[in-house]
Every structure is written in structure tokens, then in C-alpha cells.
Design a protein around this motif. Structure first.
Motif: not given
Length: 264
Positions: A74-77, A79-86
Motif C-alpha cells: 500500500l504505502n510506507v505509512w 507498513v510503518s503503522l503495521t510494524g508499530l502495531f506488532l
């Protein structure tokens, strides 16, 4: 919603489904000994011994990799938020689930990250009041779950969840109704202030949906107090016809108000 945004929203949804599944597996691994003391959770595959810790760990890693991969499309935001969630979810499993209040706040933060990631996936701004509403509603639901566990397990509650040794029935009841009030205040502000929901949905009548939110909060809170030991908070959300009716009435009223306003 345009087809491209609908597709992006669907990809973000499945990405977080995979991430949440991975976290649930890791949490079950970490809690397997305590879960064996719970009348229902002891039937879970890892706690019951039907699934090994190794297989569960491998599955969790694969699910996390797939989640990050989908978000990266999708976009960098996103994927960054997915990483932050994990990361936030893993920190809960390892550290924060044992600390009073932080155990609830970190869980609620995960729902906020989900909401922001959904907006980032389709490139729309997020109202701060919507974020507040999401956070306080998650806090309310989590405190309700803590209250249920405290009441259901009695003296054995702290053996199942360590932090329940610190909470009391009175403190949990106070936390439930405080978070319910804050949820209602945030939702009311979101529907009333022109710069937020009224501008997005092109109607000034959204405050008419507030009574349904009040009824829903009261109904769920009352159910947690009266729930029998054979039930669970999840069952309450999915099977209570009165609560489902309130949610349906809220959705219908929202639809009618938005569609009716844009039709005239």
C-alpha cells in the motif's frame, strides 16, 4: 468509495487480521500455563497441548511476515503503522500485561493504530475526536473484560492474570463507567463540532445518534455485571439480541441521516 480505495481498505484489513492472529498465537504461547487454569481458555490448542510451541511460533512469524508484506503493497505509512502495531502488541505480551492500567492502555493503543492505519491506507485525514473515541471505547471494553474475569474466577483470578491481583471490584467498576463517560464525550464532540463528522458526512443531524451510543454503553456495562459464568464478553457482543438491536439501530439511523441529508 472508489474501487481503488475500497481495495486498499480491504488489503489493510487483511494485513491487520494477519498481524492480530500472529499476536494472539504468541500471547497464547506466553500464557499457556495460566490458560490451563481457566475453564474455557484451557481448551485452546496450545494450552491443551494439541499444538506445540514450536509450530505456533513458526506460524506467528509467517503471519507477521505476510502482514508486513501486504501493508508494504500500500504505502510506507501503512507498513510503518503495521510494524508499530506488532511492536506495541508484543510489548503488551512481554511487559505491560503485568502492569496495572498500562495493560489496558497499551491494548487500547492497538485499536487506535488500526484506525489510523485504515485511514492511511486510503489517504484520508483522521479526526482527533475519532481517535479519542476509539481509544476510550477500547479502554471501556477492556475494563469490562477485566471486571468479568475478576468476578468469574474469584480468588483464582490473579493466577490466571497476574494484574488482577492489583485491581479490585470497585476500582474496575469505577474505571468502566469513567471510560464509558469519556467514550460518550468523545463521540458527542465528534458528531457536534462542524470541522469533524458534520463536514465529512455533510449533515448536522449526527447528534441524533448519541442516544444509541448511550444505550449501547449502558447495556454492555450492565451485562458485564450480571453475566453468568457460562458466558464471555465476546459472546455478549455477538449474541445478545438487545445489544445487537441497539447497534443495528445506530447503523440504520446513521445511514438514514447521511443519505437523507445528501438526497435533498
Amino acid at each position: 468509495m472508489r474501487a481503488d480505495k475500497a481495495a486498499a481498505a480491504a488489503v489493510a484489513f487483511f494485513s491487520f487480521c494477519l498481524a492480530s492472529s500472529a499476536i494472539y498465537i504468541l500471547n497464547d504461547i506466553a500464557d499457556r500455563h495460566q490458560d490451563r487454569l481457566h475453564p474455557l481458555k484451557r481448551r485452546r490448542p496450545i494450552a491443551a497441548g494439541r499444538l506445540s510451541v514450536f509450530i505456533g511460533s513458526v506460524a506467528a512469524v509467517i503471519l507477521m511476515a505476510l502482514s508486513i508484506g501486504l501493508a508494504g503493497a500500500l504505502n510506507v505509512w501503512t507498513v510503518s503503522l503495521t510494524g508499530l502495531f506488532l511492536l506495541s502488541s508484543l510489548s503488551y505480551t512481554v511487559v505491560f500485561k503485568k502492569i496495572i492500567l498500562l495493560d489496558v492502555m497499551v491494548l487500547a493503543l492497538g485499536f487506535v493504530i488500526r484506525a489510523i492505519a485504515g485511514a492511511a491506507a486510503i489517504h484520508v485525514p483522521v479526526s482527533p475526536w475519532l481517535i479519542a473515541c476509539t481509544f476510550f471505547l477500547a479502554v471501556f471494553l477492556t475494563f469490562c473484560k477485566r471486571f468479568y474475569e475478576f468476578s468469574d474466577l474469584g480468588p483464582k483470578a490473579s493466577q490466571h492474570r497476574q494484574v488482577l491481583a492489583v485491581y479490585t471490584r470497585r476500582s474496575l467498576a469505577l474505571a468502566i463507567w469513567t471510560s464509558a463517560f469519556l467514550t460518550l464525550a468523545a463521540y458527542s464532540a465528534y458528531t457536534v463540532f462542524p470541522v469533524f463528522a458534520p463536514r465529512t458526512f455533510h449533515t448536522s443531524r449526527l447528534p441524533l445518534t448519541i442516544p444509541f451510543v448511550i444505550l449501547g454503553l449502558l447495556r454492555y456495562g450492565w451485562m458485564m455485571k450480571k453475566m453468568k459464568k457460562t458466558g464471555t464478553p465476546t459472546e455478549a457482543l455477538l449474541t445478545d439480541w438487545r445489544l445487537l438491536g441497539i447497534v443495528a439501530a445506530w447503523l440504520i439511523s446513521l445511514f438514514v441521516l447521511v443519505i437523507g441529508e445528501t438526497s435533498f
